[in-house]
Design an enzyme around this catalytic site. Sequence first.
Site, PDB file in Angstrom:
ATOM      1  N   CYS A  78      14.827 -47.042  15.893  1.00  0.00           N
ATOM      2  CA  CYS A  78      16.639 -46.828  15.435  1.00  0.00           C
ATOM      3  C   CYS A  78      16.106 -46.242  14.229  1.00  0.00           C
ATOM      4  O   CYS A  78      15.977 -47.190  13.520  1.00  0.00           O
ATOM      5  CB  CYS A  78      17.374 -48.208  15.484  1.00  0.00           C
ATOM      6  SG  CYS A  78      18.987 -48.178  14.927  1.00  0.00           S
ATOM      7  N   VAL A  79      16.972 -45.084  13.912  1.00  0.00           N
ATOM      8  CA  VAL A  79      17.117 -44.489  12.848  1.00  0.00           C
ATOM      9  C   VAL A  79      17.959 -44.935  11.946  1.00  0.00           C
ATOM     10  O   VAL A  79      17.098 -45.396  10.449  1.00  0.00           O
ATOM     11  CB  VAL A  79      17.770 -42.988  12.373  1.00  0.00           C
ATOM     12  CG1 VAL A  79      18.985 -43.657  13.677  1.00  0.00           C
ATOM     13  CG2 VAL A  79      17.395 -42.607  11.773  1.00  0.00           C
TER      14      VAL A  79
END
Lengths: 130, 135
Positions: A78-79
Amino acid sequence: MKLSIQVNEGPYQHQATDSAYNFTKAAIEAGHEIFRVFFYHDGVNNGTRYTTPPQDDRNIVDRWSELSAEHDLDLVLCVAAAQRRGLVDEGEQERNKKDGNNIAPGFRISGLGQLIEAGIQSDRLVVFGD
Amino acid sequence: MSVTKKFLYVNRRAPYGTIYAWESLEVVLIGAAFEQDVALAFVDDGVYQLAKGQDTKGIGMKNFSPTYSALGDYDINKIYVEKESLEARGLTLEDLQHLVWEDEDEDWAEKDSIQVVTSAELADLMEQQDVVLSF
């Protein structure tokens, strides 16, 4: 069955990442399809190639990378979670003007939408963590 | 993407001791764009996430509790709070934020989003879901 996996805990700190790996491997061996493995919270720390455990211990990061190479596994960090915790790929290095990157082979950084999509597209989403 | 699934986000932890509550809310907000059938459940210390009057100045963290009141604008209006968890902590509905949504089908009438449910009712709700994300 088409499965997706969510990993919510960091490596070594918590057994969740070992359980997720063992489950993923067993599912593939049993003939199931893994649509995606999504790493969230401290789980993103599964994706740094700078991990250097003692030689007599398992290398959790390499293990994921090898599984990905063998089975074309989609490993997604997840960024937002990755940025908070210092996980950087070349694109993020460029964008945020960092002096390096540390993402391990087989992993990619993308958005939370990938988790929702995994939930929609898969028959089961299996979550590992507390 | 035409598939609509029932997503339930289960929030079990206090809002600031760990990051789970905040990062759960981030998933909920991003997920809203996918037009799925979304519900939220708050159990155990998770009920504190909805407590009103939160002040985080003393711990130097961002107070994200005002974000919950925006959920109605994202068409998220099924918010279940477990009765037993409230009672065990000496809390009532009055201690929580008043979360509302506007019903398009009834001339945008304002309705309550929070429903207090028993543990058994929550178990039934979980049974009906396609995807349960636990934080």
